[in-house]
Design a protein around this motif. Structure first.
Motif, PDB file in Angstrom:
ATOM      1  N   PHE A 139       0.962  -1.219  -0.184  1.00  0.00           N
ATOM      2  CA  PHE A 139      -0.086   0.066   0.136  1.00  0.00           C
ATOM      3  C   PHE A 139       0.962   1.172   0.156  1.00  0.00           C
ATOM      4  O   PHE A 139       1.821   1.392   0.775  1.00  0.00           O
ATOM      5  N   ASP A 140       0.411   2.155  -0.836  1.00  0.00           N
ATOM      6  CA  ASP A 140       1.212   3.590  -1.119  1.00  0.00           C
ATOM      7  C   ASP A 140       0.938   4.592   0.076  1.00  0.00           C
ATOM      8  O   ASP A 140      -0.287   5.128   0.193  1.00  0.00           O
ATOM      9  N   LEU A 141       1.826   4.637   1.129  1.00  0.00           N
ATOM     10  CA  LEU A 141       1.655   5.541   2.238  1.00  0.00           C
ATOM     11  C   LEU A 141       2.545   6.908   2.143  1.00  0.00           C
ATOM     12  O   LEU A 141       2.438   7.559   2.944  1.00  0.00           O
ATOM     13  N   GLU A 142       3.356   6.806   1.043  1.00  0.00           N
ATOM     14  CA  GLU A 142       3.879   8.126   0.633  1.00  0.00           C
ATOM     15  C   GLU A 142       3.260   9.085   0.655  1.00  0.00           C
ATOM     16  O   GLU A 142       3.714  10.214   0.970  1.00  0.00           O
ATOM     17  N   ARG A 143       2.031   9.000  -0.063  1.00  0.00           N
ATOM     18  CA  ARG A 143       1.094  10.258  -0.141  1.00  0.00           C
ATOM     19  C   ARG A 143       0.690  11.048   1.149  1.00  0.00           C
ATOM     20  O   ARG A 143       0.300  12.105   1.196  1.00  0.00           O
ATOM     21  N   PHE A 144       0.845  10.186   2.387  1.00  0.00           N
ATOM     22  CA  PHE A 144       0.543  10.709   3.459  1.00  0.00           C
ATOM     23  C   PHE A 144       1.908  10.990   4.446  1.00  0.00           C
ATOM     24  O   PHE A 144       1.969  11.230   5.795  1.00  0.00           O
ATOM     25  N   GLY A 145       3.073  11.093   3.599  1.00  0.00           N
ATOM     26  CA  GLY A 145       4.365  11.289   4.167  1.00  0.00           C
ATOM     27  C   GLY A 145       4.978  10.077   5.348  1.00  0.00           C
ATOM     28  O   GLY A 145       5.627  10.385   6.243  1.00  0.00           O
ATOM     29  N   ILE A 146       4.316   8.814   5.082  1.00  0.00           N
ATOM     30  CA  ILE A 146       4.761   7.761   5.799  1.00  0.00           C
ATOM     31  C   ILE A 146       5.502   6.715   4.744  1.00  0.00           C
ATOM     32  O   ILE A 146       5.073   6.420   3.979  1.00  0.00           O
ATOM     33  N   ASP A 147       6.536   6.256   5.463  1.00  0.00           N
ATOM     34  CA  ASP A 147       7.251   5.307   4.613  1.00  0.00           C
ATOM     35  C   ASP A 147       6.523   3.697   4.834  1.00  0.00           C
ATOM     36  O   ASP A 147       5.852   3.641   5.485  1.00  0.00           O
ATOM     37  N   ASN A 148       6.838   2.968   3.691  1.00  0.00           N
ATOM     38  CA  ASN A 148       6.385   1.422   3.848  1.00  0.00           C
ATOM     39  C   ASN A 148       7.420   0.653   3.452  1.00  0.00           C
ATOM     40  O   ASN A 148       7.240   0.290   2.251  1.00  0.00           O
ATOM     41  N   PRO A 149       8.223   0.130   4.410  1.00  0.00           N
ATOM     42  CA  PRO A 149       9.286  -0.714   3.788  1.00  0.00           C
ATOM     43  C   PRO A 149       8.863  -2.135   3.793  1.00  0.00           C
ATOM     44  O   PRO A 149       9.587  -3.058   4.368  1.00  0.00           O
ATOM     45  N   GLY A 150       7.785  -2.478   3.069  1.00  0.00           N
ATOM     46  CA  GLY A 150       7.308  -3.659   2.794  1.00  0.00           C
ATOM     47  C   GLY A 150       6.736  -4.376   3.799  1.00  0.00           C
ATOM     48  O   GLY A 150       6.911  -5.510   4.229  1.00  0.00           O
ATOM     49  N   VAL A 151       5.883  -3.690   4.645  1.00  0.00           N
ATOM     50  CA  VAL A 151       5.283  -4.219   5.765  1.00  0.00           C
ATOM     51  C   VAL A 151       3.683  -3.808   5.899  1.00  0.00           C
ATOM     52  O   VAL A 151       3.010  -4.765   6.523  1.00  0.00           O
ATOM     53  N   VAL A 152       3.129  -3.023   5.078  1.00  0.00           N
ATOM     54  CA  VAL A 152       1.771  -2.687   5.003  1.00  0.00           C
ATOM     55  C   VAL A 152       1.179  -3.115   3.726  1.00  0.00           C
ATOM     56  O   VAL A 152       1.773  -2.519   2.736  1.00  0.00           O
ATOM     57  N   PHE A 153       0.215  -4.052   3.455  1.00  0.00           N
ATOM     58  CA  PHE A 153      -0.236  -4.509   2.253  1.00  0.00           C
ATOM     59  C   PHE A 153      -1.847  -4.577   1.988  1.00  0.00           C
ATOM     60  O   PHE A 153      -2.421  -4.766   3.303  1.00  0.00           O
ATOM     61  N   GLN A 154      -2.044  -4.386   0.925  1.00  0.00           N
ATOM     62  CA  GLN A 154      -3.746  -4.371   0.907  1.00  0.00           C
ATOM     63  C   GLN A 154      -4.078  -5.805  -0.017  1.00  0.00           C
ATOM     64  O   GLN A 154      -3.473  -6.119  -0.850  1.00  0.00           O
TER      65      GLN A 154
END
Length: 278
Positions: free
Chosen positions: A245-260
């Motif tokens: 899931f793309d969290l960058e648009r919220f200013g949050i990184d996602n190093p392969g831990v959150v998925f849809q």
């Protein structure tokens, strides 16, 4: 002019639960049985003459009556039923019996739990008066590898939007069927099922996957290696997609831990792995 093609009839969805009380530590067998009979049945189609028809209600009752003496491996129970229908009813020439077994988890000597859905052990036995063919398997076995899976180097055209990935979640709900070709009368179906299931799990967990097709072949190969009496393995593997899931648009990184987790549509990989005969 018209003619009657292949046909059969039977009872579908016979729900059977048997409590095995031979010791204080009880066991539960939870089956769904389907029967299908074929043979000299032209008259019932052409004129409604039912003289050669063994009622489907009788087939249902037979399932329960045979369960009184025990079930054993579901393949053996299916063979007992198939032989009975063909050997006792002369117009019936072929019987096919399919069984699905739902496992219950033990909580105590006489207490059990079971979630809705879940993995099923399956079998299909066909008897034609001379030869028995047994197919065993399982359905809806949920498996997931959180890494050691890639997908890249695929064909690309003007409609391709899928990016290549060097690390992805690989998840599937395995439907597997394997055909026994060298099983003797005293063949241990329970041992063979446990060996096949164990081989399937080991192949899935131990394969660094570059495609779900590669994993499919590894599973089939491992089952054939584990059980000499199996001639072929048929597999159906839906690809249960998990999208990072793309969290960058919220200013949050996602190093392969959150998925849809995806639902529909899904990729479906199917294939057969056969033992070569000389």
């Amino acid at each position: 002019m018209f003619s009657l093609g292949g046909n059969n009839y039977g009872k579908s969805g016979v729900r059977l639960v048997r409590v095995e009380r031979e010791t204080p530590r009880h066991a539960i067998r939870d089956l769904t049985v389907h029967t299908a009979l074929s043979g000299d049945l032209d008259a019932t189609h052409f004129t409604g003459d039912n003289a050669n028809v063994l009622p489907t209600d009788t087939q249902k009752n037979t399932v329960y009556a045979f369960a009184r003496d025990g079930i054993g491996p579901i393949e053996s129970f299916a063979e007992r039923l198939a032989r009975h229908f063909v050997d006792r009813a002369e117009p019936i020439r072929t019987a096919r019996v399919q069984i699905e077994e739902q496992a219950w988890s033990r909580l105590g000597d006489h207490s059990f739990s079971r979630g809705e859905g879940g993995e099923l052990r399956t079998c299909e036995v066909v008897y034609d008066g001379e030869r028995v063919e047994a197919v065993a398997g399982l359905r809806d076995l949920l498996l997931l590898n959180s890494t050691d899976s890639e997908f890249g180097g695929f064909l690309v055209d003007e409609f391709t939007t899928l990016p290549e990935t060097s690390d992805r979640i690989l998840a599937t709900a395995v439907n597997a069927r394997w055909t026994y070709v060298g099983a003797t009368e005293d063949f241990d179906y329970d041992r063979a099922f446990a060996a096949a299931r164990g081989a399937l799990l080991a192949a899935f967990a131990g394969t660094y996957s570059l495609s779900l097709q590669q994993t499919l072949y590894a599973i089939g190969e491992r089952i054939l290696e584990a059980i000499p009496e199996v001639g072929e393995v048929r597999l159906s593997l839906p690809n249960r997609h998990h999208y990072q899931f793309d969290l960058e648009r919220f200013g949050i990184d996602n190093p392969g831990v959150v998925f849809q987790a995806g639902d529909l549509p899904y990729g479906l990989i199917e294939g057969t792995v056969r033992r070569e005969t000389s």
